[in-house]
Scaffold this active site. Structure first.
Site, short mmCIF file in Angstrom:
data_model
loop_
_atom_site.label_atom_id
_atom_site.label_comp_id
_atom_site.label_asym_id
_atom_site.label_seq_id
_atom_site.Cartn_x
_atom_site.Cartn_y
_atom_site.Cartn_z
N CYS A 1 74.53 48.43 17.51
CA CYS A 1 75.43 49.74 17.00
C CYS A 1 75.94 50.67 18.15
CB CYS A 1 74.82 50.65 15.90
SG CYS A 1 73.63 51.81 16.38
N CYS B 1 70.54 51.84 13.14
CA CYS B 1 71.03 50.78 12.40
C CYS B 1 69.80 49.93 12.05
CB CYS B 1 72.03 49.84 13.40
SG CYS B 1 71.11 49.04 14.51
N CYS C 1 66.16 51.03 16.55
CA CYS C 1 67.17 51.91 16.35
C CYS C 1 67.29 52.75 14.89
CB CYS C 1 68.54 51.41 16.48
SG CYS C 1 70.12 52.43 16.35
N HIS D 1 50.29 48.67 13.00
CA HIS D 1 50.76 49.94 13.57
C HIS D 1 51.86 49.57 14.58
CE1 HIS D 1 46.65 52.15 13.04
NE2 HIS D 1 47.51 52.09 11.82
N1 APR Z 1 33.55 47.53 22.99
C1 APR Z 1 33.53 47.81 21.73
N2 APR Z 1 33.95 48.84 20.97
C2 APR Z 1 34.34 49.74 22.06
C3 APR Z 1 34.43 49.33 23.40
C4 APR Z 1 33.98 48.49 23.94
N3 APR Z 1 34.20 48.33 25.56
N4 APR Z 1 35.07 50.80 23.81
C5 APR Z 1 35.17 51.58 22.80
N5 APR Z 1 34.88 50.97 21.72
C6 APR Z 1 34.89 51.70 20.45
C7 APR Z 1 34.48 52.96 20.11
O1 APR Z 1 33.08 53.48 19.81
C8 APR Z 1 35.29 53.29 18.82
O2 APR Z 1 34.34 53.40 17.80
O3 APR Z 1 36.00 51.54 19.69
C9 APR Z 1 36.57 52.36 18.87
C10 APR Z 1 37.71 53.15 19.27
O4 APR Z 1 37.93 53.91 18.19
P1 APR Z 1 39.37 55.01 18.42
O5 APR Z 1 39.48 55.42 19.80
O6 APR Z 1 39.43 55.75 17.29
O7 APR Z 1 40.44 53.82 18.33
P2 APR Z 1 40.99 53.15 17.04
O8 APR Z 1 39.97 53.06 15.78
O9 APR Z 1 41.62 51.84 17.30
O10 APR Z 1 42.10 54.11 16.35
C11 APR Z 1 42.86 53.84 15.13
O11 APR Z 1 44.10 55.76 15.35
O12 APR Z 1 45.48 57.23 16.63
C12 APR Z 1 45.55 56.27 15.84
O13 APR Z 1 47.19 54.58 15.85
C13 APR Z 1 46.15 54.76 16.47
O14 APR Z 1 45.62 52.74 16.11
C14 APR Z 1 45.18 53.93 16.45
C15 APR Z 1 44.13 54.47 15.23
#
Ligand code: APR
Length: 232
Positions: free
Chosen positions: A138, A119, A116, A108
């Site tokens: 650029c 360019c 940019c 991501h």
């Molecule tokens: N230890 C382990 N797991 C954890 C902890 C922790 N301390 N804190 C939170 N989590 C878990 C949550 O239970 C949840 O399942 O991490 C996960 C976070 O999920 P999201 O908030 O949805 O984040 P993510 O899965 O990385 O999102 C994916 O969505 O918005 C886009 O680009 C953004 O890369 C991101 C993608």
């Protein structure tokens, strides 16, 4: 042994980096359509720059936690035994690099880089971006943006990820809710390739049922415990 690991914001949560969908997470404060899409950037570039400038400043104030450190130790342990770790992260922070992981793909993008639109140059970038920021190559203004993959854009390193997943002995998903594709589809691809799948997370993700094994708890506890288990 060849291990492929996918990480999400949960692995950086205990370092002080906000997750997206937990209570009070990033998407509870911002509408992703306004700050994480090309359309949002075109409509209000200042809002998008402000959103990423704040997150870029925060990254400068946090550091890797025991889970990031454990994955770097895992990579060293595997390679010293003739194995390999391929780490695919959805995170745009640089905590895996700072912990010492080398074979790392930011699907991501990266908060500490800018590109940019005119360019397509890419640069390491830690200062704030504005729509007046001039491109170092650029010299155009109005086109500098975070080197981050927005919703509707193609994630990076997908070919590399597909090859690694098909060739792995084990696929591990750490700290992700399994709600955003194509990352959320990796476990299905791994299973179809006959690869064992392990989920390490605070709580069961949306695709928890697809994993052959799972451990739940804080990443700084369950990831080091799992790594020392694998390396012993
Ligand atoms: N230890 C382990 N797991 C954890 C902890 C922790 N301390 N804190 C939170 N989590 C878990 C949550 O239970 C949840 O399942 O991490 C996960 C976070 O999920 P999201 O908030 O949805 O984040 P993510 O899965 O990385 O999102 C994916 O969505 O918005 C886009 O680009 C953004 O890369 C991101 C993608």
């Amino acid at each position: 042994m060849k291990i492929v690991i996918l990480t999400g914001s949960g692995i950086s949560a205990e370092s002080g980096v906000a997750t997206f969908r937990d209570t009070g997470g990033v998407w509870a404060k911002y509408d992703y359509r306004e700050v994480a899409t090309p359309e949002g950037f075109a409509a209000n570039p200042s809002l998008v720059h402000e959103f990423y400038n704040e997150r870029r400043r925060n990254i400068g104030m946090v550091k890797p936690n025991a889970a990031h450190d454990a994955l770097a130790e895992l990579e060293r342990g595997l390679t010293s035994r003739g194995g390999a770790l391929s780490l695919i992260t959805q995170n745009v922070d640089d905590l895996h690099e700072r912990a010492g992981v080398e074979n790392l793909w930011h699907m991501h993008g990266e908060l500490k880089k800018a590109t940019c639109v005119h360019c397509t140059g890419v640069w390491d970038w830690i200062e704030d971006l504005t729509n007046k920021t001039r491109c170092p190559d650029c010299k155009a203004t109005g086109g500098m943006r975070p080197y981050v993959v927005w919703f509707g854009e193609m994630p990076r390193f997908m070919d590399e990820a597909m090859v690694a997943l098909g060739d792995a002995d084990l696929f591990v998903s750490i700290g992700t809710s399994g709600s955003v594709y194509p990352a959320a589809g990796f476990v299905g691809l791994a299973r179809d390739a006959g690869v064992s799948c392990l989920e390490l997370n605070l709580e069961p993700s949306e695709n928890a049922h697809l994993f052959t094994d799972s451990r739940y708890g804080q990443a700084t506890e369950i990831v080091p415990a799992w790594v020392s288990n694998i390396l012993s």
